[in-house]
Design a protein around this motif. Sequence first.
Motif, PDB file in Angstrom:
ATOM      1  N   ASN A 129       0.805  -1.223   0.000  1.00 43.34           N
ATOM      2  CA  ASN A 129       0.000   0.000   0.000  1.00 43.34           C
ATOM      3  C   ASN A 129       0.836   1.271   0.000  1.00 43.34           C
ATOM      4  N   ARG A 130       2.150   1.135   0.128  1.00 45.76           N
ATOM      5  CA  ARG A 130       3.040   2.288  -0.038  1.00 45.76           C
ATOM      6  C   ARG A 130       3.459   2.444  -1.492  1.00 45.76           C
ATOM      7  N   MET A 131       2.940   1.575  -2.360  1.00 45.25           N
ATOM      8  CA  MET A 131       3.243   1.570  -3.793  1.00 45.25           C
ATOM      9  C   MET A 131       4.666   1.089  -4.083  1.00 45.25           C
ATOM     10  N   ASP A 132       5.258   0.330  -3.136  1.00 49.04           N
ATOM     11  CA  ASP A 132       6.507  -0.375  -3.426  1.00 49.04           C
ATOM     12  C   ASP A 132       6.174  -1.587  -4.283  1.00 49.04           C
ATOM     13  N   ILE A 133       6.916  -1.799  -5.353  1.00 44.66           N
ATOM     14  CA  ILE A 133       6.746  -3.002  -6.161  1.00 44.66           C
ATOM     15  C   ILE A 133       7.726  -4.042  -5.634  1.00 44.66           C
ATOM     16  N   LEU A 134       7.191  -5.131  -5.081  1.00 47.51           N
ATOM     17  CA  LEU A 134       7.998  -6.131  -4.395  1.00 47.51           C
ATOM     18  C   LEU A 134       8.411  -7.277  -5.299  1.00 47.51           C
ATOM     19  N   ALA A 135       7.645  -7.532  -6.347  1.00 46.68           N
ATOM     20  CA  ALA A 135       7.969  -8.597  -7.298  1.00 46.68           C
ATOM     21  C   ALA A 135       7.243  -8.303  -8.598  1.00 46.68           C
ATOM     22  N   ALA A 136       7.823  -8.729  -9.716  1.00 42.72           N
ATOM     23  CA  ALA A 136       7.218  -8.454 -11.025  1.00 42.72           C
ATOM     24  C   ALA A 136       7.640  -9.512 -12.014  1.00 42.72           C
ATOM     25  N   ASN A 137       6.752  -9.798 -12.984  1.00 41.40           N
ATOM     26  CA  ASN A 137       7.161 -10.728 -14.037  1.00 41.40           C
ATOM     27  C   ASN A 137       7.981  -9.983 -15.093  1.00 41.40           C
ATOM     28  N   ALA A 138       8.479 -10.733 -16.063  1.00 41.36           N
ATOM     29  CA  ALA A 138       9.400 -10.158 -17.045  1.00 41.36           C
ATOM     30  C   ALA A 138       8.747  -9.045 -17.857  1.00 41.36           C
ATOM     31  N   LEU A 139       7.463  -9.211 -18.197  1.00 39.90           N
ATOM     32  CA  LEU A 139       6.799  -8.202 -19.028  1.00 39.90           C
ATOM     33  C   LEU A 139       6.542  -6.919 -18.228  1.00 39.90           C
ATOM     34  N   ALA A 140       6.261  -7.047 -16.946  1.00 41.58           N
ATOM     35  CA  ALA A 140       6.094  -5.852 -16.113  1.00 41.58           C
ATOM     36  C   ALA A 140       7.414  -5.104 -15.977  1.00 41.58           C
TER      37      ALA A 140
END
Length: 292
Positions: A129-140
């Motif tokens: 909810n702080r808008m930290d991106i903690l993990a993402a796939n390759a396309l993201a």
Amino acid sequence: MDNRVEISSFLKSRRDRITPEQAGLPVYGQRRVPGLRRGEVALLAGVSVEYYTRLERGNLAGVSDSVLDAVAKALRLDATERDHLHALARAANTGPSRVRCRTTQARVRPSALRIIEGLHDQPAYVRNNRMDILAANALARALLQEMFEQEPVNACRFAFIDPRATRFYPDWERVARDAVGVLRVEAAKNPYDRELQNLIGELCTRSDAFRTLWGAHAVHVYADGTKRFHHPVVGEMELVHESLSLPGDDGLSITVHSAEPGTPSADALKLLASWATTENQESAAAQADTER
């Protein structure tokens, strides 16, 4: 953040935006306030002027849900704003001594990682909810490649501090307002989250735009909608986003972007996926040569 100041500023900002005509009240003589008077809000909410004055001075301790709902109705709050008012009241009744100060970064469960990694043709990531991106796939990572050049990866920090953001988001003003609104909602729910307060303090210090929007006390819930991107490789895309909360993981959610089939945005997303695959293969080959 000072809960009483937050309550007072929020209520006053909402009172100032409503005219007597909008509230169905008669107007007599010259007015010195831009919106409703405190007495008029009290009348509409069915409470005494003294009681409403106490509320607007930031004291929501012991206030019932029915009174909060009556004030919300008088001020014409939408659902998000009403929930925000209730969150401020809960914080006022809890107090700092009974609130857990969150300072650690949540871990993403392997099952959630498998979900986003299995979406090969859709950008997907896990955020808090702080808008930290903690993990993402390759396309993201390919879609948000400029954002991922910074650590930690945070969508609000990118939007307000990275000069490339205004080009990346053609509708930057809307993106910026929504981002501030998300942080405002989170700040009411978790007023003693140190990492959140550090982020807000940093953005207020480094961004005039953020400081101005923060002072407007707008609130926003990030759920679904459309967003335009101008990617440096494939150009402009309009993508639909859905945000799904992860049960059992407080504050974590999965955001997935997709394009309407048969549109130029869908073609651009396919091109981006192809480009990302090529980039990853070249990176892997270079890494292998280095290890030989």
